[in-house]
Write an enzyme that holds these catalytic residues in place. Structure first.
Site, short mmCIF file in Angstrom:
data_model
loop_
_atom_site.label_atom_id
_atom_site.label_comp_id
_atom_site.label_asym_id
_atom_site.label_seq_id
_atom_site.Cartn_x
_atom_site.Cartn_y
_atom_site.Cartn_z
N ASP A 58 -4.16 -11.57 3.91
CA ASP A 58 -3.22 -11.24 2.84
C ASP A 58 -3.71 -10.02 2.07
O ASP A 58 -4.38 -10.13 1.06
CB ASP A 58 -3.08 -12.45 1.91
CG ASP A 58 -1.81 -12.38 1.10
OD1 ASP A 58 -1.00 -11.46 1.35
OD2 ASP A 58 -1.63 -13.24 0.22
N ARG A 86 1.27 1.64 5.54
CA ARG A 86 2.47 1.33 6.30
C ARG A 86 3.68 2.12 5.78
O ARG A 86 4.52 2.54 6.56
CB ARG A 86 2.74 -0.17 6.15
CG ARG A 86 4.03 -0.56 6.80
CD ARG A 86 4.07 -2.05 6.93
NE ARG A 86 5.42 -2.52 7.00
CZ ARG A 86 5.75 -3.77 7.08
NH1 ARG A 86 4.79 -4.68 7.07
NH2 ARG A 86 6.98 -4.14 7.17
N ASP A 132 -30.42 1.25 -0.87
CA ASP A 132 -30.03 2.21 -1.91
C ASP A 132 -30.96 3.41 -1.93
O ASP A 132 -30.55 4.54 -2.18
CB ASP A 132 -30.03 1.54 -3.30
CG ASP A 132 -28.93 0.52 -3.40
OD1 ASP A 132 -28.00 0.57 -2.57
OD2 ASP A 132 -28.99 -0.33 -4.32
N LYS A 169 -3.69 -14.60 9.34
CA LYS A 169 -2.83 -13.56 8.75
C LYS A 169 -3.45 -13.19 7.40
O LYS A 169 -3.29 -13.91 6.41
CB LYS A 169 -1.40 -14.09 8.58
CG LYS A 169 -0.43 -13.01 8.17
CD LYS A 169 1.00 -13.54 8.23
CE LYS A 169 2.02 -12.47 7.94
NZ LYS A 169 1.79 -11.72 6.73
N CYS A 213 1.29 -7.43 -30.63
CA CYS A 213 1.39 -7.55 -32.08
C CYS A 213 0.47 -6.46 -32.64
O CYS A 213 -0.73 -6.46 -32.35
CB CYS A 213 0.91 -8.93 -32.52
SG CYS A 213 0.62 -8.98 -34.30
N CYS A 258 5.78 -11.59 -34.10
CA CYS A 258 4.57 -12.31 -33.70
C CYS A 258 4.67 -13.76 -34.18
O CYS A 258 4.95 -14.00 -35.37
CB CYS A 258 3.34 -11.63 -34.31
SG CYS A 258 1.82 -12.55 -33.98
S1 IVH Z 1 0.03 -7.89 13.80
C1 IVH Z 1 3.70 -5.69 15.43
N1 IVH Z 1 -1.99 -9.39 12.99
O1 IVH Z 1 1.14 -9.21 8.38
C2 IVH Z 1 2.56 -6.53 14.92
N2 IVH Z 1 -0.51 -8.52 11.35
O2 IVH Z 1 4.46 -9.12 8.74
C3 IVH Z 1 2.15 -6.17 13.60
N3 IVH Z 1 -1.11 -9.11 9.03
O3 IVH Z 1 2.34 -5.98 8.12
C4 IVH Z 1 1.18 -6.94 12.88
N4 IVH Z 1 -2.91 -10.27 9.52
O4 IVH Z 1 0.00 -6.33 7.37
C5 IVH Z 1 -0.91 -8.67 12.62
N5 IVH Z 1 -3.83 -10.71 12.41
C6 IVH Z 1 -2.76 -9.98 12.05
C7 IVH Z 1 -2.38 -9.83 10.70
C8 IVH Z 1 -1.23 -9.10 10.37
C9 IVH Z 1 -2.13 -9.82 8.54
C10 IVH Z 1 -0.03 -8.51 8.19
C11 IVH Z 1 0.26 -7.07 8.52
C12 IVH Z 1 1.74 -7.01 8.81
C13 IVH Z 1 2.25 -8.34 8.36
C14 IVH Z 1 3.28 -8.85 9.34
#
Ligand code: IVH
Length: 685
Positions: free
Chosen positions: A118, A137, A38, A116, A425, A407
């Site tokens: 979230d 996106r 910092d 994947k 309320c 209420c």
């Molecule tokens: S690849 C064409 N890799 O999941 C390939 N997607 O429905 C595109 N996501 O919109 C995505 N982890 O936001 C990819 N390791 C990962 C991911 C990932 C999360 C999300 C992404 C995408 C959705 C796919």
């Protein structure tokens, strides 16, 4: 220092800070402490502020964000941002593998199995190795340009140092909010009586679209990158390309795995299905991609999705059960939350009796009817939620659930303000759960910290008519509460709970209440429970206005001029003070000895920003007290306070109607005359 030396110093600091950011946020291997970091950041911020000609949009200071409002423009994606085919079972995954094998006509192939994440997907475009655009996106073809907001994410490099990286490229990934950050944010929102976010994904999505990037910076978002697009491939392997991008400073998932067979992919899926709770962030499945980029283009795309990738979604733990009734809870701000009372059912190891229905819209959306068979899900949240209704098993004469209009506790007509998801309320002064809720907030640990008075005791004292508001706490007498007793029957039939006020307890309570009179003003202000005013806002208000009267008598403009105080908060403060009963409560608290102003150590030196400077404070400010405070600030920041303007005067802080002779002298001697705001900005108050 000469300008050249300053430029060198700035560059040196930037380089050092970039390295530390990368070590901390990407590699998780910090080599210096937060305080040291910092301090370096402050040093750089100061040098940049004093030498604006060296501005650089990729400086690590940009991670802090700015207060300028972002209106989002849109940008077309170079490659459409597609979604993935989803599957929830092994059989479909094996089918996918067969299709891939067939599509590649007997070639060998391998997969990259990945978590994947979230969150929300983001496309980062680098030009000349600098982050030029961050685009959401959107509709897949074009998205919102959120560059300023994304620049606050510290794990995203703003500048690529590595010479092995191409000058121009795109990298995509997922912005997410780590669970711990989400919990802390929601805790803060609950304390300020703001609606908490439903899950980290929503919190991340909301944060990326905030209008002020300085606000985004506070949300502590993070980002894993998962797809790289370079003009010329840097490797045929997707997995390998990402490893190289890791070398350029990007945060690449360490959890990804190269898998030679679909069997290995299944093992990976099973492993993470079991272990996903141990991750510090939410995932909702696994993404499986054919690893070779050449093979990816051979397989190509359908109209909507790639044929070379699929996502395996984890099943949320779900059960169905009968809806017995809907009850309505009233929070301390009067917000009404509908709750589904259910026929008890087992879900992920615990018995569920109640589930959240959020608000009236949710009930309508579900088209909920009495005695419906409902679907219950446990997501990232602790309280399960109703996610669906089995309409086919509904009796033909079933009545729809109608949201209450009065209420349930005090029978006041409920209101729903424009833009609010919840009904309220409005009877704040005499609706029992609102009164009790406000007192409970007042005594809580982060507020007045009167811990000996728990929820049960507040309830008893309220039911017995001893306290009706927070000020009453300070007028409780030993004789009034000794020997009080109340029995609470448990809902689940377990042993009743008895709350007793015995000698030792009563003495502890009274001592605790007495000690709470020393609680600093900023916490008192938070304890008052003004809607939208959490701990941070209360601290900022207290530091700025110094005492409760100044806050009470302020205007919207004065309130919103305070760092971090927005229009909604300002309105809420004024609305709170305009309620006559609240003004009475403040007076009674003050009379009891509760702190209504900040205690300042007037001799304390807080910085050396004004070291060696002689400063004149002149003219009239919002109050004589304000002028004193400005003078104290000069001293607290190492400056020398002088009365008359001479050639030695560094600058003048001028209020209204500054004396004409002083002004004339300042002009003659070419001495800067600045206003209060500029002065405070300089001192970063
Ligand atoms: S690849 C064409 N890799 O999941 C390939 N997607 O429905 C595109 N996501 O919109 C995505 N982890 O936001 C990819 N390791 C990962 C991911 C990932 C999360 C999300 C992404 C995408 C959705 C796919």
């Amino acid at each position: 220092m000469s300008k050249e030396q300053i430029a060198l110093e700035i560059e040196k600091l930037r380089k050092t800070l970039r390295e530390h950011n990368h070590r901390y946020y990407v590699l998780h291997q910090p080599v210096i402490g937060d305080q040291e970091f910092d301090q370096l950041m402050k040093q750089l911020q100061q040098l940049e502020a004093e030498n604006p000609e060296f501005f650089d949009p990729t400086s690590p200071t940009v991670h802090v964000g700015s207060d300028i409002s972002n209106e989002f423009e849109q940008k077309e994606h170079q490659y459409p941002m597609l979604s993935l085919d989803n599957t929830y079972n092994e059989a479909e995954l094996l089918d996918f593998d067969k299709r891939v094998g067939k599509g590649l006509g007997g070639q060998q192939y391998s997969y990259s199995a990945e978590l994947k994440f979230d969150g929300i997907s983001i496309s980062l475009i680098y030009e000349n190795r600098q982050l030029a655009y961050a685009v959401t996106r959107g509709d897949g073809v074009k998205g919102d340009i959120v560059t300023n907001n994304v620049k606050t994410i510290r794990s995203i490099p703003l500048k690529i140092a590595s010479a092995t990286a191409p000058a121009n490229f795109e990298i995509r990934g997922e912005i997410f909010m780590p669970r711990a950050v989400f919990e802390a944010l929601n805790e803060e929102r609950r304390e300020a009586a703001d609606e908490p976010f439903a899950n980290p994904r929503n919190a991340a999505a909301g944060s990326v679209k905030l209008l002020k990037s300085a606000e985004v910076a506070k949300r502590k978002l993070d980002c894993y990158l998962y797809n790289l697009y370079t003009p010329v491939p840097i490797s045929d392997s997707h997995y390998q390309s990402l490893q190289m991008a890791a070398g350029w400073g990007f945060k690449i998932s360490p959890y990804s795995k190269k898998c030679d067979t679909i069997k290995d992919v299944l093992a990976y899926i099973n492993y993470w299905d079991q272990k996903r709770d141990s991750l510090p962030f939410d995932i909702d499945g696994i993404v499986i991609k054919v690893d070779s980029l050449a093979q990816q283009s051979e397989l190509g795309f359908t109209a909507k999705i790639p044929r070379w990738a699929i996502s395996y979604k984890f099943k949320a733990e779900q059960v169905t059960t009968e809806l017995l009734s809907v009850s309505y809870q009233v929070g301390r701000t009067g917000a009404i939350t509908p709750v589904a009372n259910l026929k008890p059912v087992q879900l992920s190891g615990s018995t569920v009796r109640r589930a959240s229905l959020h608000n009236a819209d949710q009930i309508q959306l579900l088209d909920l009817h009495e005695h419906d068979i409902v679907c219950i899900e446990k997501g990232g949240e602790i309280i399960p939620k109703v996610t669906g209704v089995e309409k086919h098993s509904r009796a033909s004469d079933a009545k729809p659930v109608v949201f209450i209009s009065r209420c349930p506790e005090c029978n006041a007509q409920l209101v729903r303000e424009e833009g609010e998801a919840k009904h309220f309320c409005p009877n704040a002064d005499s609706c029992p759960p609102q009164i009790k809720g406000k007192i409970e907030h007042f005594i809580s640990r982060k507020a007045m910290n009167i811990e000996t008075l728990g929820e049960g005791r507040i309830d008893t004292l309220y039911e017995k008519g001893i306290i009706k508001n927070v000020a009453d706490l300070y007028y409780i007498k030993y004789g009034q509460i000794i020997g009080l007793e109340k029995t609470y029957n448990a809902e689940d039939g377990s042993k009743p709970r008895i709350v007793r006020f015995q000698d030792k307890t009563v003495n502890n309570i009274l001592q605790n209440i007495e000690a709470s009179k020393q609680t600093p003003f900023e916490r008192v202000l938070f304890a008052l429970g003004i809607r939208h005013i959490g701990q941070t806002a209360a601290r900022k208000l207290a530091q700025h206005f110094k005492n409760i009267d100044a806050i009470k008598n302020s205007t919207i403009e004065q309130l919103t001029a305070v760092d971090d105080i927005g229009e909604v908060m300002a309105q809420s403060v004024l609305a709170w003070f305009s309620v006559p009963n609240n003004a009475i409560i403040v007076e009674r608290l003050r009379e009891a000895g509760v702190q209504m102003q900040i205690k300042e150590d007037t001799n304390k030196v807080v910085s050396e920003k004004l070291k060696g400077k002689s400063i004149v404070v002149s003219g009239s400010f919002s109050s004589p007290q304000r002028r004193k405070e400005l003078e104290q600030m000069v001293i607290a920041n190492g400056g020398k306070l002088v009365d008359s303007v001479t050639s030695k005067t560094s600058f003048i802080v001028a209020g209204e109607n500054m004396g004409p002779s002083k002004l004339q002298k300042a002009k003659e001697l070419n001495i800067d005359v600045i206003d209060e705001k500029t002065f405070l900005n300089f001192l970063e108050y």
